[in-house]
Design a protein around this motif. Structure first.
Motif, short mmCIF file in Angstrom:
data_model
loop_
_atom_site.label_atom_id
_atom_site.label_comp_id
_atom_site.label_asym_id
_atom_site.label_seq_id
_atom_site.Cartn_x
_atom_site.Cartn_y
_atom_site.Cartn_z
N ALA A 163 44.14 36.80 45.57
CA ALA A 163 42.79 36.35 45.95
C ALA A 163 41.77 37.44 45.62
O ALA A 163 40.64 37.14 45.19
N PHE A 164 42.17 38.70 45.79
CA PHE A 164 41.29 39.82 45.44
C PHE A 164 41.00 39.81 43.94
O PHE A 164 39.85 39.99 43.52
N LEU A 165 42.03 39.61 43.13
CA LEU A 165 41.85 39.57 41.68
C LEU A 165 40.91 38.45 41.26
O LEU A 165 40.13 38.59 40.32
N GLU A 166 40.99 37.33 41.96
CA GLU A 166 40.11 36.21 41.65
C GLU A 166 38.67 36.51 42.04
O GLU A 166 37.73 36.17 41.34
N ASP A 170 36.89 42.05 37.55
CA ASP A 170 36.59 43.14 36.61
C ASP A 170 36.51 44.52 37.29
O ASP A 170 35.96 45.45 36.71
N THR A 171 37.06 44.62 38.48
CA THR A 171 36.87 45.88 39.22
C THR A 171 38.16 46.63 39.53
O THR A 171 38.10 47.75 40.02
N THR A 172 39.32 46.06 39.23
CA THR A 172 40.57 46.68 39.67
C THR A 172 40.79 48.06 39.07
O THR A 172 41.43 48.91 39.69
N GLN A 173 40.27 48.29 37.86
CA GLN A 173 40.44 49.60 37.24
C GLN A 173 39.35 50.58 37.68
O GLN A 173 39.42 51.77 37.37
#
Length: 201
Positions: A163-166, A170-173
């Motif tokens: 759910a976080f990835l959704e 564009d912020t995980t890195q």
């Protein structure tokens, strides 16, 4: 943090956001010019600290902000994450003049639009469409908070991360892994296991 002058307001994300989503006109924004300003915000700068009265709404023109609190052991807990085109504030402190319980800080060099506490009132006086936008934004915020509480209570660690990835594709890195884990309410070790599991699928 210092104020910066934006020569071409029309070329900013803020200008586009307020026109396309907020329903303001270019003329409205220039009429409101005394109620917002741009600041250059270095990494790890606090825009709001616990105990202060929040006087601004923050729009992220460039960069990344977080809203966090500290537990009784002094450990950071990430409440919100705000990349470009997101708005962040402490509503309770802003609207009720209560000392904030939160910290808002940058985790990248950022450019942030500081909207004065009176911005929404004046913008609504200029545009009834903007008033509807503010009301809709409040309802979406409540909905998002309810969904977040539900996820923390009922979702597995993997479901929370997906759910976080959704929500933040564009912020995980750009966000340290321990901050993502804190936001998800899991340990960094659990997050690593979840990521390995997803990578192996």
């Amino acid at each position: 943090m210092k104020k910066i002058f934006i020569e071409n307001l029309e070329q900013t994300r803020f200008f586009s956001y307020m026109i396309n989503k907020g329903g303001l006109t270019p003329e409205n924004l220039y009429q409101l010019r005394d109620y917002f300003h741009f600041r250059s915000v270095p990494t790890n700068s606090y825009l709001l600290q616990a105990g202060e009265i929040c006087r601004y709404i923050f729009f992220v023109e460039e960069g990344l902000l977080i809203n966090q609190t500290l537990n009784e052991k002094g450990q950071e807990r990430i409440i919100h994450i705000a990349p470009e085109n997101w708005i962040l504030t402490d509503r309770s402190s802003l609207y009720f003049s209560e000392p904030s319980e939160f910290f808002i800080k940058s985790i990248e060099d950022s450019i942030v639009v500081y909207l004065h506490e009176d911005y929404n009132r004046h913008a609504t006086e200029l545009s009834s469409v903007y008033g509807c936008f503010v009301n809709d934004s409040l309802q979406r915020n409540i909905y998002t908070q309810e969904k977040r509480i539900q996820s923390l209570l009922s979702m597995t660690a993997k479901e929370r991360y997906l759910a976080f990835l959704e929500r933040y594709p564009d912020t995980t890195q750009r966000i340290p892994q321990w901050m993502i884990a804190s936001y998800l309410g899991i340990t960094p070790e659990s997050l690593s296991r979840v990521r390995r599991e997803i990578a192996g699928e």
